[in-house]
Design a protein around this motif. Structure first.
Motif, PDB file in Angstrom:
ATOM      1  N   SER A 140    -101.939 -16.982 -16.098  1.00 35.51           N
ATOM      2  CA  SER A 140    -102.917 -16.272 -16.950  1.00 35.51           C
ATOM      3  C   SER A 140    -104.120 -17.160 -17.263  1.00 35.51           C
ATOM      4  O   SER A 140    -105.240 -16.675 -17.421  1.00 35.51           O
ATOM      5  CB  SER A 140    -102.253 -15.768 -18.231  1.00 35.51           C
ATOM      6  N   VAL A 141    -103.889 -18.460 -17.353  1.00 33.25           N
ATOM      7  CA  VAL A 141    -105.009 -19.384 -17.575  1.00 33.25           C
ATOM      8  C   VAL A 141    -105.947 -19.371 -16.362  1.00 33.25           C
ATOM      9  O   VAL A 141    -107.177 -19.337 -16.506  1.00 33.25           O
ATOM     10  CB  VAL A 141    -104.488 -20.811 -17.868  1.00 33.25           C
ATOM     11  N   GLU A 142    -105.372 -19.365 -15.170  1.00 31.69           N
ATOM     12  CA  GLU A 142    -106.214 -19.298 -13.965  1.00 31.69           C
ATOM     13  C   GLU A 142    -106.976 -17.973 -13.903  1.00 31.69           C
ATOM     14  O   GLU A 142    -108.150 -17.935 -13.508  1.00 31.69           O
ATOM     15  CB  GLU A 142    -105.365 -19.475 -12.693  1.00 31.69           C
ATOM     16  N   ALA A 143    -106.305 -16.897 -14.305  1.00 31.41           N
ATOM     17  CA  ALA A 143    -106.980 -15.585 -14.313  1.00 31.41           C
ATOM     18  C   ALA A 143    -108.182 -15.616 -15.257  1.00 31.41           C
ATOM     19  O   ALA A 143    -109.231 -15.030 -14.978  1.00 31.41           O
ATOM     20  CB  ALA A 143    -105.993 -14.494 -14.727  1.00 31.41           C
ATOM     21  N   SER A 144    -108.046 -16.323 -16.371  1.00 34.98           N
ATOM     22  CA  SER A 144    -109.164 -16.410 -17.316  1.00 34.98           C
ATOM     23  C   SER A 144    -110.291 -17.290 -16.786  1.00 34.98           C
ATOM     24  O   SER A 144    -111.453 -17.069 -17.123  1.00 34.98           O
ATOM     25  CB  SER A 144    -108.679 -16.944 -18.663  1.00 34.98           C
ATOM     26  N   GLU A 145    -109.938 -18.296 -15.993  1.00 36.21           N
ATOM     27  CA  GLU A 145    -111.004 -19.105 -15.386  1.00 36.21           C
ATOM     28  C   GLU A 145    -111.818 -18.245 -14.421  1.00 36.21           C
ATOM     29  O   GLU A 145    -113.024 -18.449 -14.253  1.00 36.21           O
ATOM     30  CB  GLU A 145    -110.412 -20.345 -14.701  1.00 36.21           C
ATOM     31  N   LEU A 146    -111.165 -17.300 -13.812  1.00 32.83           N
ATOM     32  CA  LEU A 146    -111.865 -16.322 -12.969  1.00 32.83           C
ATOM     33  C   LEU A 146    -112.785 -15.454 -13.830  1.00 32.83           C
ATOM     34  O   LEU A 146    -113.961 -15.247 -13.507  1.00 32.83           O
ATOM     35  CB  LEU A 146    -110.817 -15.458 -12.262  1.00 32.83           C
ATOM     36  N   VAL A 147    -112.251 -14.948 -14.928  1.00 30.72           N
ATOM     37  CA  VAL A 147    -113.046 -14.102 -15.836  1.00 30.72           C
ATOM     38  C   VAL A 147    -114.272 -14.859 -16.338  1.00 30.72           C
ATOM     39  O   VAL A 147    -115.362 -14.302 -16.449  1.00 30.72           O
ATOM     40  CB  VAL A 147    -112.194 -13.630 -17.037  1.00 30.72           C
ATOM     41  N   GLU A 148    -114.074 -16.139 -16.626  1.00 29.60           N
ATOM     42  CA  GLU A 148    -115.178 -16.946 -17.157  1.00 29.60           C
ATOM     43  C   GLU A 148    -116.400 -16.925 -16.234  1.00 29.60           C
ATOM     44  O   GLU A 148    -117.539 -16.957 -16.704  1.00 29.60           O
ATOM     45  CB  GLU A 148    -114.691 -18.382 -17.371  1.00 29.60           C
TER      46      GLU A 148
END
Lengths: 115, 115, 115, 115
Positions: free
Chosen positions: A34-42
């Motif tokens: 989920s942290v990696e998914a948020s780095e994508l969102v960023e």
């Protein structure tokens, strides 16, 4: 890289060589995914939808890296839990085809907002 | 389901039949992917790490569905941006092998906490 | 900093001075808030639960910064939508008291796993 | 609800009555906070930015609930780690004023994309 099976094997080897299995409880792997998914969102958060569809090469390169990170943990977690990703995807596609009949939801976002 | 290519084609078809392309800007797809990743996290949030490694069949089924949802949007977004997931993963593995030399990071979580 | 009202006013001023309102659609602010929440998660992802309760000063400082970032966007988004955070919290507490009667859910994680 | 202090006390009481402290390691609370943040994102993911600024009453009610949930865990986690949220916010505002000088970043999203 031929397919998901090869990726799974290479990720497993990568982890074993570093003795990182000890950190890889499914709970921790889900967090990391989920942290990696948020780095994508960023990468997209201050772009308009139009801009997000016209990335330059630098942006596309960064998106590509984050997608790879998400896939890494997805493959790692599914390996850890012995879940076949493609089989799970096939089942989900069949379930969604029933849940969202094409002729009823056509062009309607709301109907699949919980999807 | 044979491989990621077949999944990509079937997801594309599923979306086209419902006329959902209009909602699928890369920005929106990244958001949706992160939401699915959090639904995965939700299944683990009150479990201990030990419990997360010993899921019962019901829990495993739910995890499997969430993994499928993450993969769905991962494949969809990479298709939308014309990024080859397996190629991106191969590049990332090579980069990480350099960034985290096995003999230096062995068994150390901190060294890859930013990973 | 006296209270949430003062923080709201100072964040508003900070944003106005930089002409960042243009980026602050509720959609974008929600994304940014979730990204900050994940930066918080990142600090804990490889720690055990026990370790997460015994942070050293450096770790506590970083957690403190991420909490501040989450609060920043929470206050900003509620201001943008004219939602009173404390009132919303009071309403939610009352609703949860009904949804999770103390004598029935005592010590049971599952009952509030969807919470 | 008067202020964050009162909310903190009432959340603490709510948790104690249900004997939920046992689940509230900082690690778990950070996960739960990020899950709530994603439930907020979910409400916006298929809306355009314009639509996200013109919510109807039902949508606004749901956003309000999710903001309350995020605040709930934010207050809970800061209480658990004995971090003063308003003080942390004041420090962060001061740091950001230095990091993003108004006259240099005016109207530029990129400069604060990592923010």
């Amino acid at each position: 890289m031929r397919d998901l099976e090869e990726l799974k094997a290479r990720v497993r080897e990568f982890v074993a060589e570093r003795d990182w299995d000890r950190f890889h409880s499914p709970k921790n792997l889900a967090m990391a995914l989920s942290v990696e998914a948020s780095e994508l969102v960023e990468l997209f958060q201050w772009l308009t939808e139009e801009e997000s569809a016209k990335l330059d090469d630098v942006q596309r390169g960064r998106v590509s890296e984050e997608l790879a990170d998400v896939l890494w943990f997805l493959v790692r977690l599914s390996d850890r839990l012995d879940i076949d990703l493609l089989q799970a995807a096939a089942r989900k596609l069949a379930a969604n085809a029933q849940k969202y009949p094409a002729d009823q939801v056509r062009g309607q976002a709301k109907k699949y907002s919980d999807y």
